[in-house]
Design a protein around this motif. Structure first.
Motif, short mmCIF file in Angstrom:
data_model
loop_
_atom_site.label_atom_id
_atom_site.label_comp_id
_atom_site.label_asym_id
_atom_site.label_seq_id
_atom_site.Cartn_x
_atom_site.Cartn_y
_atom_site.Cartn_z
N GLU A 227 99.86 32.26 54.59
CA GLU A 227 99.37 33.23 55.58
C GLU A 227 98.80 34.47 54.88
O GLU A 227 97.75 34.98 55.27
CB GLU A 227 100.48 33.63 56.56
N ASN A 230 95.45 33.49 53.54
CA ASN A 230 94.45 33.40 54.61
C ASN A 230 94.01 34.78 55.08
O ASN A 230 92.82 35.02 55.30
CB ASN A 230 95.02 32.60 55.80
N ARG A 231 94.97 35.69 55.21
CA ARG A 231 94.61 37.05 55.66
C ARG A 231 93.69 37.75 54.68
O ARG A 231 92.85 38.56 55.06
CB ARG A 231 95.87 37.89 55.85
#
Ligand code: TMP
Length: 236
Positions: A227, A230-231
């Motif tokens: 995550e 991805n951010r």
């Protein structure tokens, strides 16, 4: 370039020689360790995620003028790096209190540290990476005053660059650890930058998104690393 012999096997990475005496290949394994190697597990996709995460961060730091060991991504789990003579001293900057600082000083986790702190630890698992100060570094010849002063300045520069990068992704850079080495006489950032060696909290919820999930048995370790990647826009 081909991997030749394994020069060194660390807790999470292996280092290989290449045909070029000035270049090494780092292999990021799935091994995940904590508490100086006392807790070790294999986590699926971790080697790949950390290799690509590290490549992304090192390229951002290079673009900001910080000399790094990173050369090129070679595969999902491997990258080419410059060969450094590593300095066995870990440089830690903290923007918020967590981990060993909370244990040592009895302060509350999450306390904002302004200005940020700078600490040194000896890289030695058998001794549990003891807290040291600059005079130990000089007395034992681990680095010269000029080298340590450059390491400190670069560590704060890295903090400035990465605090902003993570903030834009909705994350607080709580603290991180850097290792440096010498390449042709110059201090260069070595080792890796990944969620294994820093603390990252979600800005809104303060959810832990780093290796504390593994240390504290919180679960979804690699899901959190992915995550974060991805951010930031790291291609996985
Ligand atoms: P600490 O709170 O355990 O002293 O760690 C501070 C930061 O440095 C945290 O992000 C974890 C990282 N770190 C490592 O990655 N490896 C180490 O050996 C040490 C001492 C710290």
């Amino acid at each position: 370039m081909e991997k030749r012999t394994e020069l060194y096997r660390g807790k999470a990475k292996s280092v290989f020689t290449t045909d070029n005496p000035d270049r090494l290949i780092l292999l990021f394994r799935n091994d995940t360790s904590a508490f100086d190697g006392q807790k070790v597990e294999q986590l699926d996709r971790k080697g790949m995620v950390n290799n690509k995460f590290n490549a992304f961060i090192m390229q951002q730091l290079e673009a900001a003028g910080i000399p790094t060991q990173f050369d090129a991504l070679l595969s999902d789990n491997e990258c080419m790096v410059k060969k450094l003579d590593m300095i066995p001293v870990e440089c830690v900057v903290r923007n918020y209190a967590a981990g060993s600082l909370v244990r040592r000083l009895g302060v509350e986790e999450g306390l904002e540290l302004s200005p940020p702190t700078f600490e040194l630890f000896l890289k030695n698992d058998a001794l549990h990476d003891p807290f040291i100060n600059e005079t130990h570094v000089y007395a034992f010849g681990w680095a010269t005053p000029e080298q340590l002063s450059r390491m400190k300045a670069l560590t704060f520069e890295v903090n400035d660059v990465l605090k902003k990068l993570f903030d834009d992704a909705g994350l607080l850079l709580v603290d991180f650890k850097l290792e440096f080495g010498v390449h042709h006489g110059e201090i260069v950032l070595g080792d890796e930058f990944s969620p294994d060696g820093c603390r990252l909290w979600d800005k809104e919820t303060r959810k832990k998104m780093d290796k504390d999930r593994f240390r504290q048995g919180l679960g979804d370790v690699i899901e959190a690393y992915e995550e974060v990647a991805n951010r930031l826009g790291v291609p996985l």
